[in-house]
Design a protein around this motif. Structure first.
Motif, short mmCIF file in Angstrom:
data_model
loop_
_atom_site.label_atom_id
_atom_site.label_comp_id
_atom_site.label_asym_id
_atom_site.label_seq_id
_atom_site.Cartn_x
_atom_site.Cartn_y
_atom_site.Cartn_z
N GLU A 34 12.64 -35.69 16.43
CA GLU A 34 11.21 -35.52 16.22
C GLU A 34 10.91 -34.91 14.85
O GLU A 34 9.86 -35.16 14.27
N ASP A 35 11.82 -34.09 14.36
CA ASP A 35 11.65 -33.45 13.06
C ASP A 35 13.02 -33.38 12.38
O ASP A 35 13.73 -32.38 12.49
N VAL A 36 13.38 -34.47 11.69
CA VAL A 36 14.70 -34.53 11.09
C VAL A 36 14.92 -33.44 10.05
O VAL A 36 16.06 -33.11 9.72
N GLY A 37 13.84 -32.86 9.55
CA GLY A 37 13.95 -31.75 8.61
C GLY A 37 14.60 -30.52 9.22
O GLY A 37 15.10 -29.66 8.51
N ARG A 38 14.60 -30.46 10.54
CA ARG A 38 15.24 -29.32 11.23
C ARG A 38 16.73 -29.58 11.51
O ARG A 38 17.42 -28.71 12.01
N THR A 39 17.19 -30.77 11.23
CA THR A 39 18.59 -31.10 11.41
C THR A 39 19.41 -30.47 10.29
O THR A 39 18.97 -30.44 9.14
N SER A 40 20.57 -29.95 10.63
CA SER A 40 21.44 -29.42 9.58
C SER A 40 22.79 -30.08 9.67
O SER A 40 23.21 -30.55 10.73
N VAL A 41 23.46 -30.16 8.53
CA VAL A 41 24.79 -30.75 8.47
C VAL A 41 25.74 -29.78 7.79
O VAL A 41 25.31 -28.93 6.99
N LYS A 42 27.01 -29.90 8.11
CA LYS A 42 28.06 -29.07 7.53
C LYS A 42 29.19 -29.96 7.05
O LYS A 42 29.56 -30.92 7.73
N VAL A 43 29.75 -29.63 5.91
CA VAL A 43 30.92 -30.34 5.40
C VAL A 43 32.14 -29.79 6.13
O VAL A 43 32.31 -28.59 6.27
N ALA A 44 32.99 -30.69 6.62
CA ALA A 44 34.19 -30.31 7.35
C ALA A 44 35.37 -31.13 6.82
O ALA A 44 35.27 -31.76 5.78
N GLY A 45 36.48 -31.14 7.55
CA GLY A 45 37.64 -31.95 7.20
C GLY A 45 38.36 -31.45 5.98
O GLY A 45 38.54 -32.17 5.00
N TYR A 46 38.84 -30.21 6.03
CA TYR A 46 39.46 -29.58 4.87
C TYR A 46 40.97 -29.76 4.79
O TYR A 46 41.65 -29.03 4.07
N GLY A 47 41.52 -30.74 5.50
CA GLY A 47 42.97 -30.92 5.52
C GLY A 47 43.61 -31.18 4.18
O GLY A 47 44.75 -30.83 3.95
#
Length: 153
Positions: A34-47
């Motif tokens: 409903e409000d994609v502005g409230r979505t957050s993402v994180k960078v992962a996969g540090y292998g």
């Protein structure tokens, strides 16, 4: 895409090279349709991540390398730096804008290496719904052949 860039900027400030940035290594947290502005993402996969010490670049070697996300200098000389992560960021954005297409599909990895080292880049026409000129210019700048011509995070 902005939050991915912010995460990568933080890594660059800490002198850490991710070496494997791709959409598969971006975690979506609290998605709100409903409000994609409230979505957050994180960078992962540090292998494959590593700290840059006593110089401006690191090395990448081994099997199973993410060649579809690597710039020419990483493919040819094994060099990694913030600028190689910038290249991978451009590919990751392309993935997002194509709703998850595999970069350089249906090429094989050896074909991708020859294509990219020969100046080939990902196509704009695969982006869904078009792409604003400014955004496409940013992606193209991420894929500059010379590292010093690529932007910083």
């Amino acid at each position: 895409m902005e939050q991915i860039a912010q995460g990568m900027e933080h890594l660059a400030e800490q002198r850490v090279v991710h070496r494997d940035l791709a959409a598969r290594h971006v975690l979506v947290m609290g998605f709100d349709k409903e409000d994609v502005g409230r979505t957050s993402v994180k960078v992962a996969g540090y292998g494959r991540a590593g700290e840059l010490v006593d110089g401006s670049d690191g090395r990448v070697a081994g099997r199973g390398l993410p060649v579809r996300y690597m710039p020419p200098e990483s493919m040819q000389r094994g060099r990694c730096s913030e600028k190689s992560d910038v290249w991978a960021y451009g590919v990751t954005c392309w993935e997002i804008l194509t709703s998850g297409m595999t970069p350089y599909y249906p090429m094989t990895d050896p074909t991708v290496i020859g294509y990219v080292c020969g100046g080939g880049r990902l196509p704009r026409e695969h982006l869904l719904g078009g792409c604003p000129d400014g955004l496409w210019a940013l992606l193209e700048s991420c894929w500059a052949t010379r590292e010093e011509d690529r932007p910083r995070f």
